[in-house]
Design a protein around this motif. Structure first.
Motif, PDB file in Angstrom:
ATOM      1  N   SER A 164       0.818  -1.208   0.000  1.00 38.34           N
ATOM      2  CA  SER A 164       0.000   0.000   0.000  1.00 38.34           C
ATOM      3  C   SER A 164       0.859   1.268   0.000  1.00 38.34           C
ATOM      4  O   SER A 164       0.316   2.365  -0.018  1.00 38.34           O
ATOM      5  N   ASP A 165       2.143   1.132   0.043  1.00 43.60           N
ATOM      6  CA  ASP A 165       3.061   2.264   0.048  1.00 43.60           C
ATOM      7  C   ASP A 165       3.990   2.147  -1.159  1.00 43.60           C
ATOM      8  O   ASP A 165       5.194   1.925  -1.008  1.00 43.60           O
ATOM      9  N   PRO A 166       3.437   2.265  -2.379  1.00 46.97           N
ATOM     10  CA  PRO A 166       4.235   1.960  -3.581  1.00 46.97           C
ATOM     11  C   PRO A 166       5.421   2.894  -3.794  1.00 46.97           C
ATOM     12  O   PRO A 166       6.450   2.471  -4.315  1.00 46.97           O
ATOM     13  N   ARG A 167       5.300   4.163  -3.404  1.00 52.12           N
ATOM     14  CA  ARG A 167       6.425   5.074  -3.611  1.00 52.12           C
ATOM     15  C   ARG A 167       7.616   4.695  -2.741  1.00 52.12           C
ATOM     16  O   ARG A 167       8.768   4.734  -3.192  1.00 52.12           O
ATOM     17  N   LEU A 168       7.343   4.314  -1.493  1.00 53.66           N
ATOM     18  CA  LEU A 168       8.424   3.858  -0.629  1.00 53.66           C
ATOM     19  C   LEU A 168       9.037   2.566  -1.170  1.00 53.66           C
ATOM     20  O   LEU A 168      10.262   2.410  -1.207  1.00 53.66           O
ATOM     21  N   CYS A 169       8.180   1.649  -1.611  1.00 52.02           N
ATOM     22  CA  CYS A 169       8.671   0.402  -2.211  1.00 52.02           C
ATOM     23  C   CYS A 169       9.576   0.693  -3.397  1.00 52.02           C
ATOM     24  O   CYS A 169      10.644   0.083  -3.556  1.00 52.02           O
ATOM     25  N   ALA A 170       9.139   1.629  -4.245  1.00 54.59           N
ATOM     26  CA  ALA A 170       9.899   1.946  -5.451  1.00 54.59           C
ATOM     27  C   ALA A 170      11.312   2.400  -5.114  1.00 54.59           C
ATOM     28  O   ALA A 170      12.290   1.960  -5.730  1.00 54.59           O
ATOM     29  N   TRP A 171      11.435   3.268  -4.108  1.00 53.42           N
ATOM     30  CA  TRP A 171      12.758   3.817  -3.798  1.00 53.42           C
ATOM     31  C   TRP A 171      13.599   2.853  -2.976  1.00 53.42           C
ATOM     32  O   TRP A 171      14.835   2.861  -3.078  1.00 53.42           O
ATOM     33  N   VAL A 172      12.956   1.994  -2.170  1.00 50.64           N
ATOM     34  CA  VAL A 172      13.719   0.963  -1.466  1.00 50.64           C
ATOM     35  C   VAL A 172      14.307  -0.027  -2.464  1.00 50.64           C
ATOM     36  O   VAL A 172      15.487  -0.402  -2.383  1.00 50.64           O
ATOM     37  N   VAL A 173      13.494  -0.461  -3.436  1.00 46.26           N
ATOM     38  CA  VAL A 173      13.986  -1.376  -4.471  1.00 46.26           C
ATOM     39  C   VAL A 173      15.096  -0.715  -5.279  1.00 46.26           C
ATOM     40  O   VAL A 173      16.135  -1.332  -5.558  1.00 46.26           O
TER      41      VAL A 173
ATOM     42  N   THR B  87      13.852  -1.814 -11.706  1.00 47.40           N
ATOM     43  CA  THR B  87      13.623  -0.498 -11.103  1.00 47.40           C
ATOM     44  C   THR B  87      12.697   0.360 -11.954  1.00 47.40           C
ATOM     45  O   THR B  87      11.843   1.073 -11.426  1.00 47.40           O
ATOM     46  N   LEU B  88      12.823   0.278 -13.288  1.00 44.71           N
ATOM     47  CA  LEU B  88      11.959   1.089 -14.144  1.00 44.71           C
ATOM     48  C   LEU B  88      10.520   0.610 -14.126  1.00 44.71           C
ATOM     49  O   LEU B  88       9.615   1.358 -14.501  1.00 44.71           O
ATOM     50  N   SER B  89      10.301  -0.642 -13.676  1.00 45.97           N
ATOM     51  CA  SER B  89       8.923  -1.134 -13.579  1.00 45.97           C
ATOM     52  C   SER B  89       8.141  -0.432 -12.468  1.00 45.97           C
ATOM     53  O   SER B  89       6.918  -0.572 -12.384  1.00 45.97           O
ATOM     54  N   TRP B  90       8.820   0.336 -11.632  1.00 43.15           N
ATOM     55  CA  TRP B  90       8.156   1.062 -10.553  1.00 43.15           C
ATOM     56  C   TRP B  90       7.781   2.493 -10.935  1.00 43.15           C
ATOM     57  O   TRP B  90       7.149   3.198 -10.143  1.00 43.15           O
ATOM     58  N   PHE B  91       8.158   2.935 -12.140  1.00 40.85           N
ATOM     59  CA  PHE B  91       7.985   4.341 -12.508  1.00 40.85           C
ATOM     60  C   PHE B  91       7.367   4.469 -13.899  1.00 40.85           C
ATOM     61  O   PHE B  91       7.695   3.687 -14.795  1.00 40.85           O
ATOM     62  N   PRO B  92       6.509   5.487 -14.126  1.00 41.56           N
ATOM     63  CA  PRO B  92       6.024   5.781 -15.481  1.00 41.56           C
ATOM     64  C   PRO B  92       7.152   6.389 -16.316  1.00 41.56           C
ATOM     65  O   PRO B  92       8.183   6.818 -15.780  1.00 41.56           O
ATOM     66  N   ASN B  93       6.950   6.453 -17.634  1.00 38.86           N
ATOM     67  CA  ASN B  93       8.024   6.844 -18.546  1.00 38.86           C
ATOM     68  C   ASN B  93       8.658   8.179 -18.195  1.00 38.86           C
ATOM     69  O   ASN B  93       9.885   8.313 -18.190  1.00 38.86           O
ATOM     70  N   HIS B  94       7.856   9.207 -17.886  1.00 38.92           N
ATOM     71  CA  HIS B  94       8.415  10.538 -17.662  1.00 38.92           C
ATOM     72  C   HIS B  94       9.128  10.661 -16.311  1.00 38.92           C
ATOM     73  O   HIS B  94       9.748  11.688 -16.041  1.00 38.92           O
ATOM     74  N   ARG B  95       9.068   9.595 -15.477  1.00 36.75           N
ATOM     75  CA  ARG B  95       9.758   9.600 -14.189  1.00 36.75           C
ATOM     76  C   ARG B  95      10.911   8.592 -14.137  1.00 36.75           C
ATOM     77  O   ARG B  95      11.471   8.350 -13.073  1.00 36.75           O
ATOM     78  N   ARG B  96      11.278   8.026 -15.264  1.00 37.21           N
ATOM     79  CA  ARG B  96      12.266   6.944 -15.250  1.00 37.21           C
ATOM     80  C   ARG B  96      13.713   7.415 -15.321  1.00 37.21           C
ATOM     81  O   ARG B  96      14.630   6.629 -15.067  1.00 37.21           O
ATOM     82  N   ASN B  97      13.943   8.661 -15.664  1.00 38.72           N
ATOM     83  CA  ASN B  97      15.321   9.102 -15.896  1.00 38.72           C
ATOM     84  C   ASN B  97      16.161   9.061 -14.625  1.00 38.72           C
ATOM     85  O   ASN B  97      17.302   8.591 -14.649  1.00 38.72           O
ATOM     86  N   LEU B  98      15.609   9.531 -13.504  1.00 40.92           N
ATOM     87  CA  LEU B  98      16.380   9.532 -12.263  1.00 40.92           C
ATOM     88  C   LEU B  98      16.664   8.124 -11.760  1.00 40.92           C
ATOM     89  O   LEU B  98      17.828   7.799 -11.489  1.00 40.92           O
ATOM     90  N   PRO B  99      15.652   7.238 -11.613  1.00 38.93           N
ATOM     91  CA  PRO B  99      15.992   5.886 -11.149  1.00 38.93           C
ATOM     92  C   PRO B  99      16.915   5.146 -12.107  1.00 38.93           C
ATOM     93  O   PRO B  99      17.815   4.418 -11.677  1.00 38.93           O
ATOM     94  N   GLY B 100      16.703   5.349 -13.419  1.00 38.24           N
ATOM     95  CA  GLY B 100      17.609   4.724 -14.382  1.00 38.24           C
ATOM     96  C   GLY B 100      19.028   5.231 -14.226  1.00 38.24           C
ATOM     97  O   GLY B 100      20.003   4.470 -14.301  1.00 38.24           O
ATOM     98  N   ALA B 101      19.163   6.531 -13.993  1.00 36.34           N
ATOM     99  CA  ALA B 101      20.493   7.116 -13.798  1.00 36.34           C
ATOM    100  C   ALA B 101      21.121   6.634 -12.502  1.00 36.34           C
ATOM    101  O   ALA B 101      22.342   6.448 -12.421  1.00 36.34           O
ATOM    102  N   LEU B 102      20.302   6.428 -11.470  1.00 38.66           N
ATOM    103  CA  LEU B 102      20.838   5.966 -10.194  1.00 38.66           C
ATOM    104  C   LEU B 102      21.421   4.560 -10.323  1.00 38.66           C
ATOM    105  O   LEU B 102      22.437   4.244  -9.675  1.00 38.66           O
ATOM    106  N   ILE B 103      20.794   3.712 -11.144  1.00 43.54           N
ATOM    107  CA  ILE B 103      21.363   2.378 -11.374  1.00 43.54           C
ATOM    108  C   ILE B 103      22.736   2.510 -12.023  1.00 43.54           C
ATOM    109  O   ILE B 103      23.690   1.821 -11.649  1.00 43.54           O
ATOM    110  N   VAL B 104      22.856   3.411 -13.002  1.00 45.93           N
ATOM    111  CA  VAL B 104      24.156   3.657 -13.625  1.00 45.93           C
ATOM    112  C   VAL B 104      25.120   4.266 -12.604  1.00 45.93           C
ATOM    113  O   VAL B 104      26.319   3.950 -12.596  1.00 45.93           O
ATOM    114  N   LEU B 105      24.601   5.133 -11.745  1.00 50.96           N
ATOM    115  CA  LEU B 105      25.447   5.740 -10.720  1.00 50.96           C
ATOM    116  C   LEU B 105      26.034   4.686  -9.791  1.00 50.96           C
ATOM    117  O   LEU B 105      27.120   4.886  -9.221  1.00 50.96           O
TER     118      LEU B 105
END
Length: 422
Positions: free
Chosen positions: A4-13, A125-143
């Motif tokens: 029930s807390d998908p945003r927290l789940c997204a950033w923990v993952v 990780t990108l499965s937790w975000f819509p397209n226009h919000r994927r740049n930061l999590p995608g970049a963090l994986i590269v980071l």
């Protein structure tokens, strides 16, 4: 943490996957950091050491493609868990002893286990975000790549100097096991992934509800996939060069002391991380303002690569000193952003049920750079001494020039996604 807390789940993952990539690249960097002790201990020439380093990529690409395809059918959570445990186990024999044969066998198995890590981590990780919000999590994986090297360089160097290089191998193996224990309760996929109920109802796919079961061959034939793959190949060439030969290049090729070389390595990887995050911020801002992905992703990443190419091609002719440092840092750091650009671009292009395979096959093609670069540079150094590094830098500049040009001219996911269902 609950469903029930998908945003927290997204950033923990996402945080766990960043740590996974840190461990992944700490594993890769051990040989480069311990190059001199390993060569002395095992009596290896530069060519033999380059061959042992390239052995890591012998099955890396094949397994990257195979597991990427599996990720469209098996939950990525369990694939990532199996990979992390396998790459920890693969390093145990080398930590305990053995010579060149054990070194090569360990690196081959480690490469097979780590090959799929980046595309499956990006898919997850990108499965937790819509397209226009994927740049930061995608970049963090590269980071995670940059952070892995930044953390590994001082920590593993200290371990190598005080306890030997085999102890450093043991440290990264244990880190993989610890990560796996955390991933079991906290890992998983998000609602924008292939198994999402929203996706099943056609609510969020890269190309619309009609684009289900698109053959992989059609995705791989698009100009966007080809352009992203060519560009990312140039980036991965730089990564392979940096992980295996950059410490030696700074000392033997440019004449810096070991202390100065370590400082420059930290500077390069730190700047690379800043570039990755800066590109993600710029791309996200452009997308939110309605800029097409062709320019927000392909244009931004390609221009950075072209600047890096110019710096690398100028480096062999630059006078020693500050100019050399600026060109060196620019050439290596600016090329790193394409890893994030390529992944988010392919996820935008491919239908949801084809993302794992599309990313995995791209990664398989791209990571052949890791098989070629260490061996080729080792041969150049054996044949030309310190002068061999000049040829290596020129080859690197040419590949970045090709990759940047491909990104700017070929990447256009909006166009190609519309054409896929036709």
């Amino acid at each position: 943490m609950t469903a029930s807390d998908p945003r927290l789940c997204a950033w923990v993952v996402t945080a766990l996957l960043v740590v996974l990539m840190m461990i992944n690249f700490a594993d890769k960097s051990v040989l480069g950091l311990a190059a001199d002790p390993i060569r002395k201990d095992l009596g290896l020439s530069a060519s033999a050491f380059g061959l042992a380093s390239s052995a890591f990529f012998l099955l890396f690409s094949i397994c990257g493609a195979a597991v990427g395809l599996l990720a469209d059918r098996i939950r990525p959570k369990w694939l990532l868990l199996a990979m992390a445990l396998l790459w920890s186990v693969s390093q145990a024999p080398l930590a305990l002893g053995g010579g060149l044969a054990v070194l090569i066998a360990s690196r081959v198995l480690l490469g097979a286990a780590e090959g799929p890590a980046f595309p499956v981590a990006q898919q997850t990780t990108l499965s937790w975000f819509p397209n226009h919000r994927r740049n930061l999590p995608g970049a963090l994986i590269v980071l995670g790549i940059t952070l892995g090297v930044l953390v590994a360089a001082p920590v593993l160097t200290w371990v190598i100097h005080h306890h030997g290089w085999r102890s450093a191998v043991a440290v990264v193996a244990v880190a993989g096991v610890v990560w796996a224990l955390l991933w079991i309760p906290f890992g998983g996929e998000g609602r924008y992934g292939t198994d999402s109920p929203a996706l099943a109802q056609g609510a969020e796919t890269a190309t619309g509800p009609a684009a289900r079961r698109t053959p992989y061959r059609r995705i791989l034939a698009t100009r966007t996939w080809i352009g992203a793959t060519i560009a990312y190949f140039g980036t991965y060439w730089v990564i392979a060069f940096a992980l295996v030969w950059l410490p030696s290049y700074l000392q033997d090729g440019l004449g810096y002391s070991s202390t100065t070389s370590a400082q420059l390595l930290m500077l390069v990887w730190g700047m690379s991380g800043i570039v990755v995050l800066g590109q993600a911020g710029l791309t996200g801002w452009l997308l939110r303002r309605g800029t097409a992905s062709r320019w927000a992703r392909g244009g931004a990443g390609g221009i950075l690569m072209l600047i890096g190419a110019a710096a690398c091609l100028a480096l062999p002719w630059a006078p020693a000193g500050a100019v050399t440092v600026v060109l060196f840092v620019t050439g290596v750091a600016l090329s790193g952003a394409m890893g994030s650009v390529a992944a988010t671009t392919v996820v935008e292009l491919a239908p949801a049920d084809r993302r794992g395979g599309s990313l995995g096959i791209m990664n398989a093609v791209v990571t052949t750079a890791g098989l070629i670069a260490p061996t080729l540079i080792g041969h150049l150094v054996d044949a030309h001494g310190a002068g061999g590094y000049r040829y290596a830098i020129m080859i690197t500049g040419a590949l970045l020039l090709l990759g940047g040009s491909a990104a700017v001219t070929l990447i256009d996911p909006d166009r190609d996604a519309r054409l896929l269902p036709a």
